[in-house]
Design a protein around this motif. Structure first.
Motif, PDB file in Angstrom:
ATOM      1  N   GLY A   1       0.785  -1.225   0.000  1.00 51.76           N
ATOM      2  CA  GLY A   1       0.000   0.000   0.000  1.00 51.76           C
ATOM      3  C   GLY A   1       0.812   1.267   0.000  1.00 51.76           C
ATOM      4  N   THR A   2       2.103   1.175   0.284  1.00 53.19           N
ATOM      5  CA  THR A   2       2.958   2.359   0.242  1.00 53.19           C
ATOM      6  C   THR A   2       4.391   1.923  -0.030  1.00 53.19           C
ATOM      7  OG1 THR A   2       3.474   4.451   1.353  1.00 53.19           O
ATOM      8  CG2 THR A   2       3.543   2.459   2.711  1.00 53.19           C
TER       9      THR A   2
ATOM     10  N   TYR B   1       5.078   9.580   4.258  1.00 61.63           N
ATOM     11  CA  TYR B   1       4.283  10.153   5.344  1.00 61.63           C
ATOM     12  C   TYR B   1       5.025  10.222   6.672  1.00 61.63           C
ATOM     13  CZ  TYR B   1       0.410   9.621   2.106  1.00 61.63           C
ATOM     14  OH  TYR B   1      -0.408   9.720   1.016  1.00 61.63           O
TER      15      TYR B   1
ATOM     16  N   HIS C   1      -0.800   4.017   8.149  1.00 64.56           N
ATOM     17  CA  HIS C   1      -0.953   4.249   6.710  1.00 64.56           C
ATOM     18  C   HIS C   1      -2.314   3.829   6.161  1.00 64.56           C
ATOM     19  CE1 HIS C   1       3.338   4.857   7.119  1.00 64.56           C
ATOM     20  NE2 HIS C   1       3.291   5.477   5.955  1.00 64.56           N
TER      21      HIS C   1
ATOM     22  N   LYS D   1      -4.305   6.048   3.536  1.00 65.61           N
ATOM     23  CA  LYS D   1      -3.416   7.013   2.862  1.00 65.61           C
ATOM     24  C   LYS D   1      -3.128   6.504   1.454  1.00 65.61           C
ATOM     25  CE  LYS D   1      -1.252   9.023   6.883  1.00 65.61           C
ATOM     26  NZ  LYS D   1      -2.267  10.013   7.018  1.00 65.61           N
ATOM     27  N   SER D   2      -2.993   7.431   0.514  1.00 69.77           N
ATOM     28  CA  SER D   2      -2.722   7.045  -0.873  1.00 69.77           C
ATOM     29  C   SER D   2      -1.255   6.692  -1.045  1.00 69.77           C
ATOM     30  CB  SER D   2      -3.119   8.171  -1.830  1.00 69.77           C
ATOM     31  OG  SER D   2      -2.400   9.342  -1.517  1.00 69.77           O
ATOM     32  N   ARG D   3      -0.983   5.822  -1.980  1.00 68.33           N
ATOM     33  CA  ARG D   3       0.393   5.408  -2.269  1.00 68.33           C
ATOM     34  C   ARG D   3       1.100   6.534  -3.010  1.00 68.33           C
ATOM     35  NH1 ARG D   3       3.571   0.694  -2.977  1.00 68.33           N
ATOM     36  NH2 ARG D   3       5.077   0.950  -4.652  1.00 68.33           N
ATOM     37  N   VAL D   4       2.278   6.895  -2.513  1.00 59.56           N
ATOM     38  CA  VAL D   4       3.092   7.928  -3.122  1.00 59.56           C
ATOM     39  C   VAL D   4       4.491   7.367  -3.276  1.00 59.56           C
ATOM     40  CG1 VAL D   4       3.959  10.294  -2.915  1.00 59.56           C
ATOM     41  CG2 VAL D   4       1.725   9.713  -1.962  1.00 59.56           C
TER      42      VAL D   4
END
Length: 165
Positions: A97-98, A121, A156, A159-162
């Motif tokens: 997811g991240t 993050y 996380h 939270k969006s994946r960056v």
């Protein structure tokens, strides 16, 4: 072949952040956060603001910041440290997811175990050891990486994946 002196051996662990009188876990987290912040160093802090009961700011814990690393150094380091998690010794910290970057560390005779890592993050460092050094026996990976994951994974959720690079 060169033989290391006792003095040389005391400096060998510097690369992991372990000194005779140490680097704190907070200092390690702050250092690793610099890579996530595109080379901008910001002093670590435990809180950002203090409010009174009426919602007025009583204390604002602003950070000083300065760029200390160039773009190329940050990009290469992020690449190496994400690989350390995705296919290296830092695998115990991985969750989906991240993108996660980090590094494990183990001192002589496995008396100290580290994992310092970050996402876009959060950055955190975990040290596992004893006040009176003794060997840590564990066959399921680096306990510091496992603890890092247990704390970071829930943070996380949603939270969006960056990408880090």
């Amino acid at each position: 072949m060169t033989t290391l002196t006792e003095e040389d051996k005391n400096f060998a662990s510097l690369a992991l952040g372990a000194q005779q009188y140490g680097v704190s876990v907070s200092e390690m987290a702050t250092a690793f956060a610099t890579f996530a912040n595109s080379g901008v160093y910001r002093e670590g802090r435990l809180y950002t603001k203090v409010y009174d009961r009426d919602g007025n700011i009583v204390y604002d814990n602003e950070q000083d910041s300065r760029t200390i690393l160039g773009e190329k150094a940050v990009t290469y380091t992020n690449y190496c440290l994400t690989n350390a998690v995705s296919s290296g010794t830092g695998g115990g910290a991985y969750f989906s997811g991240t993108q996660i970057a980090g590094k494990t560390g183990t001192t002589s005779s496995s008396r100290d175990r580290w994992f310092c890592g970050y996402t876009n993050y959060y950055a955190a460092a975990v040290w596992v050891g004893y006040d009176q050094p003794e060997q840590i026996f564990i066959n399921t990976g680096n306990p510091a990486a496992i603890l890092w994951k247990k704390v970071m994974h829930p943070l996380h959720n949603g939270k969006s994946r960056v990408s880090l690079y």
